[in-house]
Design an enzyme around this catalytic site. Sequence first.
Site, PDB file in Angstrom:
ATOM      1  N   ARG A   1       0.827  -1.216   0.000  1.00 42.87           N
ATOM      2  CA  ARG A   1       0.000   0.000   0.000  1.00 42.87           C
ATOM      3  C   ARG A   1       0.858   1.262   0.000  1.00 42.87           C
ATOM      4  O   ARG A   1       0.558   2.235   0.695  1.00 42.87           O
ATOM      5  CB  ARG A   1      -0.922   0.027   1.232  1.00 42.87           C
ATOM      6  CG  ARG A   1      -1.839  -1.157   1.341  1.00 42.87           C
ATOM      7  CD  ARG A   1      -2.972  -0.986   0.409  1.00 42.87           C
ATOM      8  NE  ARG A   1      -3.523  -2.250   0.007  1.00 42.87           N
ATOM      9  CZ  ARG A   1      -4.807  -2.570   0.025  1.00 42.87           C
ATOM     10  NH1 ARG A   1      -5.664  -1.709   0.431  1.00 42.87           N
ATOM     11  NH2 ARG A   1      -5.219  -3.719  -0.403  1.00 42.87           N
TER      12      ARG A   1
ATOM     13  N   GLU B   1      -5.158   4.630   5.862  1.00 46.32           N
ATOM     14  CA  GLU B   1      -4.700   4.334   4.506  1.00 46.32           C
ATOM     15  C   GLU B   1      -5.060   5.402   3.471  1.00 46.32           C
ATOM     16  O   GLU B   1      -4.204   5.796   2.680  1.00 46.32           O
ATOM     17  CB  GLU B   1      -5.237   2.968   4.098  1.00 46.32           C
ATOM     18  CG  GLU B   1      -4.339   2.294   3.114  1.00 46.32           C
ATOM     19  CD  GLU B   1      -5.049   2.058   1.830  1.00 46.32           C
ATOM     20  OE1 GLU B   1      -4.456   1.431   0.978  1.00 46.32           O
ATOM     21  OE2 GLU B   1      -6.188   2.515   1.670  1.00 46.32           O
TER      22      GLU B   1
ATOM     23  N   SER C   1     -10.725  -0.155   2.649  1.00 46.75           N
ATOM     24  CA  SER C   1      -9.954  -0.283   3.897  1.00 46.75           C
ATOM     25  C   SER C   1      -9.544   1.103   4.386  1.00 46.75           C
ATOM     26  O   SER C   1      -8.896   1.846   3.646  1.00 46.75           O
ATOM     27  CB  SER C   1      -8.687  -1.092   3.658  1.00 46.75           C
ATOM     28  OG  SER C   1      -8.993  -2.364   3.172  1.00 46.75           O
TER      29      SER C   1
HETATM   30  N1  EPU Z   1     -11.053 -10.179   9.771  1.00 41.96           N
HETATM   31  C1  EPU Z   1     -11.752 -10.185  10.961  1.00 41.96           C
HETATM   32  N2  EPU Z   1     -12.698  -9.220  11.150  1.00 41.96           N
HETATM   33  C2  EPU Z   1     -12.972  -8.261  10.214  1.00 41.96           C
HETATM   34  C3  EPU Z   1     -12.254  -8.248   9.009  1.00 41.96           C
HETATM   35  C4  EPU Z   1     -11.282  -9.228   8.813  1.00 41.96           C
HETATM   36  O1  EPU Z   1     -11.545 -11.036  11.832  1.00 41.96           O
HETATM   37  O2  EPU Z   1     -13.851  -7.442  10.479  1.00 41.96           O
HETATM   38  C5  EPU Z   1     -10.064 -11.253   9.525  1.00 41.96           C
HETATM   39  C6  EPU Z   1     -10.576 -12.226   8.461  1.00 41.96           C
HETATM   40  O3  EPU Z   1     -11.352 -13.241   9.022  1.00 41.96           O
HETATM   41  C7  EPU Z   1      -9.294 -12.763   7.885  1.00 41.96           C
HETATM   42  C8  EPU Z   1      -8.354 -11.564   7.986  1.00 41.96           C
HETATM   43  O4  EPU Z   1      -8.903 -10.694   8.963  1.00 41.96           O
HETATM   44  O5  EPU Z   1      -8.773 -13.797   8.681  1.00 41.96           O
HETATM   45  C9  EPU Z   1      -8.170 -10.858   6.658  1.00 41.96           C
HETATM   46  O6  EPU Z   1      -9.438 -10.384   6.195  1.00 41.96           O
HETATM   47  P1  EPU Z   1      -9.733 -10.087   4.647  1.00 41.96           P
HETATM   48  O7  EPU Z   1      -9.430 -11.290   3.820  1.00 41.96           O
HETATM   49  O8  EPU Z   1     -11.099  -9.537   4.559  1.00 41.96           O
HETATM   50  O9  EPU Z   1      -8.648  -9.024   4.240  1.00 41.96           O
HETATM   51  P2  EPU Z   1      -8.088  -7.707   4.956  1.00 41.96           P
HETATM   52  O10 EPU Z   1      -6.694  -7.984   5.403  1.00 41.96           O
HETATM   53  O11 EPU Z   1      -9.052  -7.253   5.989  1.00 41.96           O
HETATM   54  C10 EPU Z   1      -7.002  -6.771   2.790  1.00 41.96           C
HETATM   55  C11 EPU Z   1      -7.023  -5.504   1.996  1.00 41.96           C
HETATM   56  C12 EPU Z   1      -8.306  -5.390   1.193  1.00 41.96           C
HETATM   57  C13 EPU Z   1      -8.361  -6.576   0.246  1.00 41.96           C
HETATM   58  C14 EPU Z   1      -8.305  -7.879   1.069  1.00 41.96           C
HETATM   59  C15 EPU Z   1      -8.232  -9.102   0.216  1.00 41.96           C
HETATM   60  C16 EPU Z   1      -5.657  -3.935   3.243  1.00 41.96           C
HETATM   61  C17 EPU Z   1      -5.601  -2.702   4.063  1.00 41.96           C
HETATM   62  N3  EPU Z   1      -6.861  -4.357   2.863  1.00 41.96           N
HETATM   63  O12 EPU Z   1      -8.065  -6.692   3.736  1.00 41.96           O
HETATM   64  O13 EPU Z   1      -8.280  -4.194   0.447  1.00 41.96           O
HETATM   65  O14 EPU Z   1      -9.540  -6.574  -0.537  1.00 41.96           O
HETATM   66  O15 EPU Z   1      -7.130  -7.878   1.913  1.00 41.96           O
HETATM   67  O16 EPU Z   1      -6.954  -9.227  -0.308  1.00 41.96           O
HETATM   68  O17 EPU Z   1      -4.601  -4.501   2.956  1.00 41.96           O
HETATM   69  C18 EPU Z   1      -9.097  -1.958   0.197  1.00 41.96           C
HETATM   70  O18 EPU Z   1      -7.942  -1.585   0.147  1.00 41.96           O
HETATM   71  O19 EPU Z   1     -10.036  -1.141   0.122  1.00 41.96           O
HETATM   72  C19 EPU Z   1      -9.402  -3.363   0.399  1.00 41.96           C
HETATM   73  C20 EPU Z   1     -10.651  -3.789   0.538  1.00 41.96           C
END
Ligand code: EPU
Length: 339
Positions: free
Chosen positions: A164, A333, A237
């Site tokens: 990012r 972010e 995010s």
């Molecule tokens: N999780 C929770 N609670 C929540 C959200 C997530 O426990 O409310 C846990 C999930 O269960 C999982 C882990 O956190 O074990 C990761 O969750 P997720 O796969 O939804 O991905 P993220 O790390 O929350 C990142 C990106 C997203 C992208 C997804 C998929 C960042 C800041 N965000 O989110 O990007 O779509 O991975 O690769 O790196 C964006 O930038 O707008 C965005 C949506």
Amino acid sequence: MPTILEKVSLQPYNSLALPAVAEYFCAVHNLAELFAALEFARSKDLAVIPLGGGSNIVLAGDIAGLVLSVELKTLSHRVFGKLVEVTFAAGENWHDQVLHCLQQGWYGLENLSLIPGNMGAAAIQNIGAYGVELADLFVSLRAIDKQSGEIITFDKAACEFGYRDSLFKNAGRDRYIIIDITLALSTEPEINVQYPALQAAIDEQAGKITPQLVSAMVCQIRSAKLPDPKIIPNAGSFFKNPIIPQAQAAALFQQYPNMPSYVQINGDIKLPAGWLIEHCGLKGAVRGPVGVHQQQALVLVNSGGGSGAQLLALAEEVRATVLERFAVLLEIEPRVYGY
Ligand code: EPU
């Protein structure tokens, strides 16, 4: 000369639908208009603030200077065997181009389906999702240096991409206006479904795994978890996933053995900020017109006509709570404008 307007509401131009007024505003559709707008800004000594899809910004107040809506739109491609280099103008919509490339049989963008925003801004924060990031496909971009008026080409190394992150968020911040980006795609699909949620969705499907199927599954996962900005205003995010040293992570794992984590190349540990926020009890929290999304705690929403100040106050509450509970500092972010 493009039309330059005064005192324009930016509410329709930011996906959080925050109220803010631009001192001057101009939509540019080609390079001639862009250079004319820059000349206008120079003659009046105005700051120039380029705007893409407005899906990764927080408008905390009115914006002094000239806000440029970059609406450059063209597409060209060159084929070298199975490699296709595609150059997208900065104002093209990201997801429309993902679909267009899939239709052409140019693969590589499918994991990045349904990301809001435009092509130019994609490079600023090195967008990434479901196991792929822009840098993986990136060849080069062209940008206008606001100081000299020159068009400069940046190759991948020059962009200094990180998680990012890029040159354009650091040393190059506020200096360049990206006009197009070139990506390397392939006519031979290379399926990447290692991301756990994507793998799980694919496992439920029968038949051959195609890039089209991967794209459809990514759209399905995103739609289930992430609010559509047109319905519930948001900027995706709101925080980066924090990266902490291994020793600090080890102490946290003792307390929270089920905490998800991702090991980085250098041994540091990336934690999902959404998990941290949820485990502070803030998922679904409502603070007047703004709140933390019910399905994905990493997303802050503006569901009731809130202001940038209200949204940033919530962001500070989230940061302070996570810091107190986990001793981890979250970084906002999106780019904040108009303090
Ligand atoms: N999780 C929770 N609670 C929540 C959200 C997530 O426990 O409310 C846990 C999930 O269960 C999982 C882990 O956190 O074990 C990761 O969750 P997720 O796969 O939804 O991905 P993220 O790390 O929350 C990142 C990106 C997203 C992208 C997804 C998929 C960042 C800041 N965000 O989110 O990007 O779509 O991975 O690769 O790196 C964006 O930038 O707008 C965005 C949506």
